[in-house]
Write a protein that holds these residues in place. Structure first.
Motif, PDB file in Angstrom:
ATOM      1  N   ASP A   7       3.822 -20.161  11.945  1.00  8.63           N
ATOM      2  CA  ASP A   7       2.363 -20.217  12.021  1.00  8.63           C
ATOM      3  C   ASP A   7       1.741 -19.105  11.185  1.00  8.63           C
ATOM      4  N   ASN A   8       0.593 -19.419  10.592  1.00  7.79           N
ATOM      5  CA  ASN A   8      -0.127 -18.433   9.788  1.00  7.79           C
ATOM      6  C   ASN A   8      -1.595 -18.805   9.749  1.00  7.79           C
ATOM      7  N   THR A   9      -2.456 -17.799   9.861  1.00  5.95           N
ATOM      8  CA  THR A   9      -3.900 -18.015   9.741  1.00  5.95           C
ATOM      9  C   THR A   9      -4.494 -16.914   8.884  1.00  5.95           C
ATOM     10  N   PRO A  10      -4.910 -17.225   7.653  1.00  8.13           N
ATOM     11  CA  PRO A  10      -5.557 -16.219   6.816  1.00  8.13           C
ATOM     12  C   PRO A  10      -6.854 -15.726   7.460  1.00  8.13           C
ATOM     13  N   ALA A  11      -7.261 -14.529   7.090  1.00  8.34           N
ATOM     14  CA  ALA A  11      -8.440 -13.931   7.724  1.00  8.34           C
ATOM     15  C   ALA A  11      -9.454 -13.424   6.706  1.00  8.34           C
ATOM     16  N   ALA A  12      -9.081 -12.411   5.929  1.00  6.22           N
ATOM     17  CA  ALA A  12     -10.040 -11.724   5.069  1.00  6.22           C
ATOM     18  C   ALA A  12      -9.798 -12.051   3.610  1.00  6.22           C
ATOM     19  N   VAL A  13     -10.863 -11.985   2.821  1.00  7.44           N
ATOM     20  CA  VAL A  13     -10.771 -12.163   1.376  1.00  7.44           C
ATOM     21  C   VAL A  13     -11.669 -11.143   0.703  1.00  7.44           C
ATOM     22  N   CYS A  14     -11.190 -10.529  -0.373  1.00  7.57           N
ATOM     23  CA  CYS A  14     -12.031  -9.621  -1.145  1.00  7.57           C
ATOM     24  C   CYS A  14     -11.674  -9.735  -2.622  1.00  7.57           C
ATOM     25  N   ILE A  15     -12.648  -9.407  -3.462  1.00  6.02           N
ATOM     26  CA  ILE A  15     -12.518  -9.505  -4.910  1.00  6.02           C
ATOM     27  C   ILE A  15     -12.753  -8.123  -5.499  1.00  6.02           C
ATOM     28  N   SER A  16     -11.903  -7.709  -6.433  1.00  8.21           N
ATOM     29  CA  SER A  16     -12.104  -6.410  -7.077  1.00  8.21           C
ATOM     30  C   SER A  16     -13.376  -6.437  -7.912  1.00  8.21           C
ATOM     31  N   ALA A  17     -13.915  -5.250  -8.183  1.00  6.97           N
ATOM     32  CA  ALA A  17     -15.177  -5.154  -8.915  1.00  6.97           C
ATOM     33  C   ALA A  17     -15.092  -5.793 -10.296  1.00  6.97           C
ATOM     34  N   PRO A  43     -14.539   2.214  -1.973  1.00  5.40           N
ATOM     35  CA  PRO A  43     -15.584   2.255  -3.005  1.00  5.40           C
ATOM     36  C   PRO A  43     -15.091   2.704  -4.378  1.00  5.40           C
ATOM     37  N   GLU A  44     -14.094   3.587  -4.430  1.00  2.00           N
ATOM     38  CA  GLU A  44     -13.570   4.036  -5.721  1.00  2.00           C
ATOM     39  C   GLU A  44     -12.750   2.951  -6.423  1.00  2.00           C
ATOM     40  N   GLY A  45     -12.357   1.914  -5.686  1.00  2.00           N
ATOM     41  CA  GLY A  45     -11.666   0.783  -6.277  1.00  2.00           C
ATOM     42  C   GLY A  45     -10.169   0.908  -6.399  1.00  2.00           C
ATOM     43  N   ASP A  46      -9.575   2.042  -5.955  1.00  2.00           N
ATOM     44  CA  ASP A  46      -8.139   2.248  -6.152  1.00  2.00           C
ATOM     45  C   ASP A  46      -7.352   2.317  -4.854  1.00  2.00           C
ATOM     46  N   ARG A  47      -7.979   1.972  -3.735  1.00  2.00           N
ATOM     47  CA  ARG A  47      -7.294   1.934  -2.446  1.00  2.00           C
ATOM     48  C   ARG A  47      -7.710   0.653  -1.714  1.00  2.00           C
ATOM     49  N   VAL A  48      -6.767   0.107  -0.941  1.00  2.00           N
ATOM     50  CA  VAL A  48      -7.033  -1.044  -0.079  1.00  2.00           C
ATOM     51  C   VAL A  48      -6.615  -0.683   1.333  1.00  2.00           C
ATOM     52  N   PHE A  82      -3.998   0.815  -4.974  1.00  2.00           N
ATOM     53  CA  PHE A  82      -4.313  -0.469  -5.614  1.00  2.00           C
ATOM     54  C   PHE A  82      -4.559  -0.241  -7.095  1.00  2.00           C
ATOM     55  N   ASP A  83      -3.778  -0.931  -7.918  1.00  2.00           N
ATOM     56  CA  ASP A  83      -3.956  -0.905  -9.366  1.00  2.00           C
ATOM     57  C   ASP A  83      -4.499  -2.265  -9.782  1.00  2.00           C
ATOM     58  N   ASP A  84      -5.793  -2.316 -10.074  1.00  2.00           N
ATOM     59  CA  ASP A  84      -6.435  -3.584 -10.406  1.00  2.00           C
ATOM     60  C   ASP A  84      -5.908  -4.148 -11.722  1.00  2.00           C
ATOM     61  N   ALA A  85      -5.653  -3.271 -12.700  1.00  2.00           N
ATOM     62  CA  ALA A  85      -5.175  -3.738 -14.000  1.00  2.00           C
ATOM     63  C   ALA A  85      -3.801  -4.391 -13.877  1.00  2.00           C
ATOM     64  N   ALA A  86      -2.919  -3.772 -13.090  1.00  2.00           N
ATOM     65  CA  ALA A  86      -1.568  -4.308 -12.916  1.00  2.00           C
ATOM     66  C   ALA A  86      -1.468  -5.281 -11.746  1.00  2.00           C
ATOM     67  N   ARG A  87      -2.516  -5.345 -10.930  1.00  2.00           N
ATOM     68  CA  ARG A  87      -2.553  -6.187  -9.730  1.00  2.00           C
ATOM     69  C   ARG A  87      -1.392  -5.861  -8.787  1.00  2.00           C
ATOM     70  N   THR A  88      -1.286  -4.576  -8.452  1.00  2.00           N
ATOM     71  CA  THR A  88      -0.213  -4.128  -7.568  1.00  2.00           C
ATOM     72  C   THR A  88      -0.780  -3.372  -6.378  1.00  2.00           C
ATOM     73  N   LEU A  89      -0.049  -3.448  -5.262  1.00  4.51           N
ATOM     74  CA  LEU A  89      -0.336  -2.694  -4.054  1.00  4.51           C
ATOM     75  C   LEU A  89       0.897  -1.875  -3.697  1.00  4.51           C
ATOM     76  N   ARG A  90       0.688  -0.591  -3.409  1.00  2.00           N
ATOM     77  CA  ARG A  90       1.793   0.293  -3.031  1.00  2.00           C
ATOM     78  C   ARG A  90       1.441   0.972  -1.715  1.00  2.00           C
ATOM     79  N   PRO A  91       2.276   0.801  -0.667  1.00  2.00           N
ATOM     80  CA  PRO A  91       1.932   1.386   0.635  1.00  2.00           C
ATOM     81  C   PRO A  91       1.918   2.905   0.593  1.00  2.00           C
ATOM     82  N   LEU A  92       0.861   3.497   1.208  1.00  2.00           N
ATOM     83  CA  LEU A  92       0.727   4.956   1.289  1.00  2.00           C
ATOM     84  C   LEU A  92       0.921   5.478   2.705  1.00  2.00           C
ATOM     85  N   GLY A  93       0.672   4.652   3.702  1.00  6.01           N
ATOM     86  CA  GLY A  93       0.843   5.116   5.073  1.00  6.01           C
ATOM     87  C   GLY A  93       0.012   4.297   6.039  1.00  6.01           C
TER      88      GLY A  93
END
Length: 348
Positions: A247-257, A304-309, A324-335
């Protein structure tokens, strides 16, 4: 840069959540994690928040039955919240509200009642009279979840100023003309019908030409493109990776600037789907599915700075932070920071 983050929560056990927070929470975000959250306001089930454009007022739903509430707060320069009063939400279980970006109006919608209300806002941020009330009628094709209207999200069309209402129960996104004094008139020709997909949340692209809509019941995401005075659905694709099951239910959606990247949270898979968005072609392409590390990511927000999710993990009591790297479209966990039953994140 350190920023204040307000966190919407659940405070009691409900059929869909074991809520155990104490109200609206506040924390400071330093780019890598959150300070220990404190109670900013004691409200029952404040599951969605809205902040005035100048930051001097905050509004919360109180998701209760048989009638919910909309609560207004003044926000001081040090972030303290002082209640200004509350009004009926116009039905049970209010799920969403939004402050108009340029007019003194607040819109609220109820999931349990399928209603939309518009309230005038006074100069001090307190709630004035109800200027419009709309009761949705009918049902959708999926009997278990679409037995009646369920308003799940409200937004303001950035080009036309219309009020946009996502109704999961009817399987529709409706556009209402919104007057300066807060009256609503349905534009039936503009309604987008999604049926059993179960539309939940919509995000407008900064180009004004596109919106991206996430559908809860079939784990899909849609591209809507403005054509004349209405939107049409030009693409629908899955939010899940090839190996996903259960089972899966999507919830949130956001678009980079920049409009290059679209993010969608998956509850069940407990992932963030990362899409490349091609504005010229009006197309999404899934490029990665990232494990959140917590359970039930109810909300996502790009800092707001655009580099964290940040992801609000409702059922594991934590907020996860990613680089969050918008150019590379990558997410890296920080904590991850412990937070009781977080369901909405709002930067001030």
């Amino acid at each position: 840069m350190t920023r204040e983050l307000l966190i919407g929560t659940y405070t009691e056990r409900l059929p869909h959540v074991d809520g155990h927070a104490e109200g609206v929470l506040s924390a400071r975000f330093d780019g890598t994690g959150l300070t220990e959250p404190v109670v900013a306001a004691r409200v029952e089930n404040p599951s969605w928040l809205a902040v005035a454009p100048d930051g001097t007022a905050v509004y919360a739903v109180s998701e209760t039955e048989p009638d919910g509430r909309v609560v207004a707060f003044a926000r001081s320069s040090d972030g303290a919240l002082t209640e200004l009063g509350s009004v009926s939400s116009g039905g049970p279980s209010p799920a969403h509200l939004v402050v108009h970006p340029s007019r003194p109006l607040l819109l609220a919608g109820t999931y349990g009642g399928g209603t939309v209300s518009v309230f005038a806002l006074r100069e001090d941020g307190s709630l004035g009279g109800r200027t419009a009330f709309v009761q949705h009628e009918g049902s959708g094709p999926e009997p278990a979840r679409q037995d009646g209207p369920h308003v799940h999200q409200l937004s303001i069309d950035p080009v036309t100023g219309d009020a946009v209402v996502v109704d999961l129960g009817l399987g529709e996104v409706r556009w209402y003309a919104l007057t300066d004094d807060g009256r609503l008139t349905l534009r039936p020709d503009a309604t987008v019908v999604l049926g059993s997909a179960g539309p939940r949340h919509l995000a407008f692209d900064a180009d004004g030409r596109h919106a991206v809509l996430v559908d809860e019941l079939d784990s899909s995401v849609d591209v809507l493109r403005r054509e004349g005075d209405r939107f049409v659905r030009v693409q629908s694709t899955t939010t899940r990776g090839d190996a996903a099951s259960g089972d899966n239910t999507p919830a949130a959606v956001c678009i980079s600037a920049s409009g290059r990247t679209v993010l969608v949270s998956n509850r069940g898979d407990d992932t963030i789907a990362v899409f490349a968005f091609d504005r010229d072609a009006s197309r999404l392409a899934l490029v990665d599915v990232v494990e959140v590390g917590g359970r039930t990511p109810r909300d996502l927000v790009i800092a707001p700075e655009g580099d964290r999710v940040l992801a609000a993990c409702q059922d594991s009591d934590e907020v996860a932070v990613f680089a969050f790297d918008d150019a590379a479209r990558t997410l890296r966990p920080l904590g991850r920071t412990p937070v009781p039953t977080p369901v909405h994140l709002a930067f001030v």
